[in-house]
Design a protein around this motif. Structure first.
Motif, PDB file in Angstrom:
ATOM      1  N   PRO A 187     -21.842  -0.044 -19.295  1.00  0.00           N
ATOM      2  CA  PRO A 187     -21.169   1.101 -19.908  1.00  0.00           C
ATOM      3  C   PRO A 187     -19.880   0.667 -20.592  1.00  0.00           C
ATOM      4  CG  PRO A 187     -21.890   1.627 -17.675  1.00  0.00           C
ATOM      5  CD  PRO A 187     -22.105   0.151 -17.860  1.00  0.00           C
ATOM      6  N   SER A 226     -18.508   6.667 -15.598  1.00  0.00           N
ATOM      7  CA  SER A 226     -19.722   6.813 -16.395  1.00  0.00           C
ATOM      8  C   SER A 226     -19.466   6.637 -17.885  1.00  0.00           C
ATOM      9  CB  SER A 226     -20.360   8.194 -16.154  1.00  0.00           C
ATOM     10  OG  SER A 226     -19.444   9.227 -16.488  1.00  0.00           O
ATOM     11  N   GLU A 227     -18.201   6.582 -18.292  1.00  0.00           N
ATOM     12  CA  GLU A 227     -17.867   6.426 -19.705  1.00  0.00           C
ATOM     13  C   GLU A 227     -16.649   5.537 -19.844  1.00  0.00           C
ATOM     14  OE1 GLU A 227     -15.348  10.594 -20.065  1.00  0.00           O
ATOM     15  OE2 GLU A 227     -17.440  10.523 -20.716  1.00  0.00           O
ATOM     16  N   SER A 228     -16.409   5.055 -21.050  1.00  0.00           N
ATOM     17  CA  SER A 228     -15.270   4.181 -21.276  1.00  0.00           C
ATOM     18  C   SER A 228     -13.965   4.940 -21.056  1.00  0.00           C
ATOM     19  CB  SER A 228     -15.313   3.602 -22.693  1.00  0.00           C
ATOM     20  OG  SER A 228     -15.273   4.637 -23.652  1.00  0.00           O
TER      21      SER A 228
END
Length: 474
Positions: free
Chosen positions: A69, A112-114
């Protein structure tokens, strides 16, 4: 500063990513030999003019180069075999130590995300790493091995098992023995993802973002240490083997020691975020026993002499900043302080860098860097202009005119007045041809009179057999 030009003499080529380069004397031998550890899990040494396999732990290391991710493309990775250190008595006792990412431990990651901090959104400034048992990327281990009389290395025990939140910032060349204390020094990165989203590096209870001493002479009866992220999760017998030298680490390409009269100067490089790469030096320090940190509940111990490099509030000499382009002028950009309060809180507690170099630099005699990959003092006389100086490497110069990619080699010195030192580029005469040349590691021999440079033809660990180790010569 004086101009220096050197040659690069190839020692071995067509190897995988050389992450650690150092020398030692094998038990029963009398010759100091060059050892090379690769990121994928091989350890080689040079014997009688040919390369020989010392140990292969590729089956113990998790699959490298998978998509992550927030990471574009496949192939780039910061996990693998990261540290190799030989006991000061290795030629007698055969003991050596490994730090690597364990096969079968891949998790989903802690976010779950940058991540990018937003000074206008308090939520992004106060994230917490929750559900650590399930929300992590992988597990790193630190192990003690022995080179046996039959010539076969064998694992003896596990010292630490560390759960890491993200795939990057695990340290590299992360194990070295201190000639001062005789202890094994582990340099751990902040856990990764950029901007240290959980501020692990300043929290004294967190193992991430620290420089840790391990007393390997203290034997514990714990055969399988638990997998942990915080010091208070360790059994007391293991806590009693650990002291903390420093915090505020982003990511470190090892620690090196330079003898100066009756003491040692310590050098540590801290890889930057978006602005600057920094090299720190210190002599005096007061390590904190982990048992004291745990007993104190993890709050700031405020001990004089405890080293703080300032991250995440500071990126070298600058308050950590986010960068965005200027729409009116694409040649410029806007820098916004990411963690203003933390920059204030750590402003007088941190140490200043010895020298810094920048990702953008208009000066014609400098270079624009990407990431620091090695810091080593040079005490030899073969290259007189470098004698007593500190040599460092960057993985890739950013100048647009450099195509294909070239790394950078440079040096600095400690000023008697302790002020910020300048640095000078070291020119090399080697022709890499059309191949990219990323400078991925820097090593020395035991008395620091020789320098070795690890170069790779790609940034991807999945592109195999593109590595060369050079000796830096006059």
């Amino acid at each position: 500063m004086r101009k220096v030009k050197v040659r690069l003499r190839p020692i071995v080529n067509k190897i995988n990513l050389p992450t650690v380069i150092k020398t030692t004397v094998l038990p029963g031998d009398f010759t100091e030999r060059l050892f090379i550890a690769t990121q994928v899990g091989e350890i080689f040494y040079i014997g009688n003019g040919e390369i020989r396999l010392f140990l292969d732990i590729r089956s113990r290391i998790l699959k490298l180069g998978s998509s992550e991710p927030g990471v574009s493309g496949r192939g780039y990775d910061e996990r693998g075999l990261l540290g190799l250190a030989f006991h000061p008595g290795f030629h007698i006792n055969g003991l050596f130590y490994l730090h690597y990412s364990v096969v079968g431990t891949q998790g989903p990651g802690a976010l779950s995300e940058s991540f990018k901090p937003n000074p206008c959104d308090p939520k992004t400034l106060n994230l917490r790493w929750t559900n650590r048992d399930t929300q992590y990327d992988h597990i790193d281990t630190v192990e003690e091995w022995m080179f046996q009389s039959n010539g076969q290395p064998q694992k003896r025990r596990t010292l630490l098992n560390l759960r890491r939140p993200f795939f990057n910032h695990n340290g590299v060349n992360s194990l070295n023995f201190s000639p001062e204390t005789g202890k094994l020094v582990l340099t751990t990165g902040d856990g990764g993802a950029g901007y240290d989203p959980f501020n692990l590096s300043q929290d004294e209870m967190e193992i991430a973002g620290k420089i840790i001493e391990i007393d390997v002479e203290k034997q514990t009866s714990i055969a399988n240490p638990p997998v942990v992220t915080r010091f208070n999760e360790l059994p007391i017998p293991i806590q009693e083997t650990l002291t903390v030298i420093a915090k505020g680490v982003r990511n470190i390409p090892g620690i090196s020691f330079q003898r100066y009269h009756n003491q040692y100067i310590k050098y540590v490089g801290n890889v930057g975020q978006d602005l600057v790469e920094s090299i720190f030096s210190f002599v005096q320090y007061k390590p904190i026993p982990v048992t004291q940190i745990v007993g104190h509940g993890g709050g700031p111990t405020n001990q004089n002499g405890f080293i703080n490099f300032g991250w995440r509030g500071w990126e070298g000499s600058f308050p950590t900043s986010t960068i965005s382009g200027c729409t009116a002028n694409p040649q410029l950009d806007e820098k916004v302080i990411a963690y203003y309060n933390e920059a204030i809180q750590t402003s007088v507690r941190r140490i200043q860098p010895l020298t810094s170099y920048f990702h953008k630099d208009p000066r014609s005699d400098k270079f624009e860097g990407t990431a620091l990959t090695g810091v080593q003092p040079y005490m030899g006389t073969g290259i007189p202009a470098l004698t007593g100086s500190v040599v460092f490497t960057d993985i890739a110069r950013k100048e647009e005119s450099l195509s294909p990619v070239r790394g950078a080699l440079a040096f600095t010195t400690v000023r008697p007045d302790c002020k910020l030192s300048d640095f000078q580029v070291i020119e090399t005469d080697y022709d890499f041809g059309p191949q990219s040349a990323y400078y991925v590691s820097l090593g020395t021999n035991l008395d620091q009179t020789r320098l070795f440079l690890g170069v790779y033809g790609s940034m991807n660990v999945t592109n195999l057999n593109q590595g060369t180790v050079f000796e830096v010569i006059p």
